[in-house]
Design an enzyme around this catalytic site. Structure first.
Site, PDB file in Angstrom:
ATOM      1  N   MET A  26       0.850  -1.196   0.000  1.00 36.49           N
ATOM      2  CA  MET A  26       0.000   0.000   0.000  1.00 36.49           C
ATOM      3  C   MET A  26       0.879   1.237   0.000  1.00 36.49           C
ATOM      4  O   MET A  26       1.675   1.446   0.922  1.00 36.49           O
ATOM      5  CB  MET A  26      -0.932  -0.011   1.215  1.00 36.49           C
ATOM      6  N   CYS A 108      -2.476  -1.560  -9.899  1.00 31.82           N
ATOM      7  CA  CYS A 108      -2.653  -0.186  -9.437  1.00 31.82           C
ATOM      8  C   CYS A 108      -3.278   0.668 -10.540  1.00 31.82           C
ATOM      9  O   CYS A 108      -2.771   0.689 -11.664  1.00 31.82           O
ATOM     10  CB  CYS A 108      -1.314   0.407  -9.014  1.00 31.82           C
ATOM     11  N   LYS A 147       0.596  -9.496  -9.079  1.00 31.79           N
ATOM     12  CA  LYS A 147      -0.654  -9.053  -8.442  1.00 31.79           C
ATOM     13  C   LYS A 147      -1.466  -8.327  -9.501  1.00 31.79           C
ATOM     14  O   LYS A 147      -0.969  -7.409 -10.153  1.00 31.79           O
ATOM     15  CB  LYS A 147      -0.378  -8.130  -7.259  1.00 31.79           C
ATOM     16  N   ARG A 243      -6.353  -2.710   3.760  1.00 29.83           N
ATOM     17  CA  ARG A 243      -6.686  -1.627   4.682  1.00 29.83           C
ATOM     18  C   ARG A 243      -7.010  -2.108   6.092  1.00 29.83           C
ATOM     19  O   ARG A 243      -6.647  -1.460   7.074  1.00 29.83           O
ATOM     20  CB  ARG A 243      -7.851  -0.812   4.108  1.00 29.83           C
TER      21      ARG A 243
END
Length: 341
Positions: A26, A108, A147, A243
């Site tokens: 992150m 992303c 990813k 998160r």
């Protein structure tokens, strides 16, 4: 850096087993201080760096971006890029630095990442991603992983995701983490891309059926260890939490070694804070600031009596000149002696 009493050294480990649970890369969050804290909470969980761009390492020689503490193992380096040769050079730098895994970011959605022709936009070019994987694998022995999203924009995930996985698998990628949402490259901000596109967990489960030999981790919207265990019991190989692991790290990581890996270890956040104090002292002695570390510690006591005062004390005081471990001990006192209201 000044000396401090470090926790038990993790060392190299079975990264595939560690990937049963991982903390997502992150930006602006999972820096080396955050990862050190997370490692104190869980000895087993796989940790990821923030995304580091291949051009920054290869052209910019910003090798400080590879800095990490040996205690962080098992730890993976996430790279951003789309040039196979450049990614291969960056992967070599990461391997030489000792990372346990090199991960290619294909998920992303930020404008800055798109302008560099990497991140989620790479979902549109699985052939190029396969070339990147091949180039990196031909350069180093460290495992190369990917990813990704389930698709972008108007792509039909049922069609594009199997092709994407087939191409990277044929190139030698044996582990992939799938964020179970599309990314909308135009019209949604990166924050909105984490919430608005609907989750499709069933599609990720079907991919495991189509690619039984591929180690597949699921990511996106997972907020508890119970949910993570459910996905593992359903047949997926790993779960990546973002998160929730950052904002409520104790809830996700303190019992992870017991719940996910079957050990007897459960971390006490009060003990974790005490163990952080020598690390903080060393950081300050090397010229760092307290808030660079404590900003990652604000959620340690989320949902517990005294959590609000803990956050307030650190938020208001950690950026002040001269702030040090004594402020952390002041914030901790009510929580460790049971006096919190």
């Amino acid at each position: 850096m000044a000396e401090y009493n470090s926790p038990r050294r993790q060392g190299k480990t079975d990264v595939k087993r560690a990937a049963r649970l991982s903390v997502a890369p992150m930006m602006d969050w999972t820096d080396r201080h955050c990862r050190y804290l997370h490692r104190l909470l869980s000895r087993k969980t796989l940790l990821y760096t923030e995304m580091v761009t291949a051009p920054a390492l290869v052209r910019g020689r910003a090798l400080h971006l590879l800095d990490y503490n040996p205690e962080e193992h098992p730890v993976a380096l996430q790279l951003g890029g789309s040039n196979p040769e450049e990614l291969a050079k960056a992967a070599r730098l990461g391997a030489e630095a000792g990372y346990d895994e090199i991960n290619l970011n294909c998920g992303c959605p930020s404008d800055r990442v798109q302008s560099g022709t990497f991140g989620a936009v790479l979902m549109k070019d699985p052939g190029l991603v396969a070339e990147c994987v091949t180039a990196m694998r031909s350069t180093i022995d460290t495992e190369i992983t990917v990813k990704c999203r389930i698709g972008v924009d108007d792509q039909e995930p049922e069609d594009v995701l199997p092709e994407f996985l087939a191409r990277i698998s044929a190139a030698g990628c044996e582990r992939v983490t799938i964020h179970a949402r599309k990314a909308w490259l135009k019209g949604l901000s990166p924050k909105e891309n984490r919430d608005i596109p609907p989750l499709d967990y069933d599609l990720v489960m079907r991919m495991k059926g189509l690619f039984p030999g591929l180690h597949i981790s699921i990511n996106g919207g997972i907020g508890s260890l119970e949910e993570a265990r459910g996905f593992l019991e359903a047949g997926l190989d790993g779960v990546m939490i973002g998160r929730a692991a950052y904002h409520t790290p104790t809830d996700i990581l303190a019992a992870a070694d017991a719940v996910i890996y079957g050990t007897d270890e459960v971390s006490d956040p009060v003990d974790v804070v005490r163990t952080m104090l020598p690390y903080i002292e060393a950081h300050l002695a090397s010229g760092g600031r307290l808030h660079q570390i404590t900003r990652h510690m604000l959620g340690l006591f989320a949902g517990r009596p005294g959590a609000r005062q803990w956050r307030r004390t650190l938020s208001e005081g950690a950026s002040r000149d001269g702030a040090g471990p004594d402020l952390v001990e002041q914030a901790l006192a009510p929580l460790q002696d049971g006096q919190a209201a």
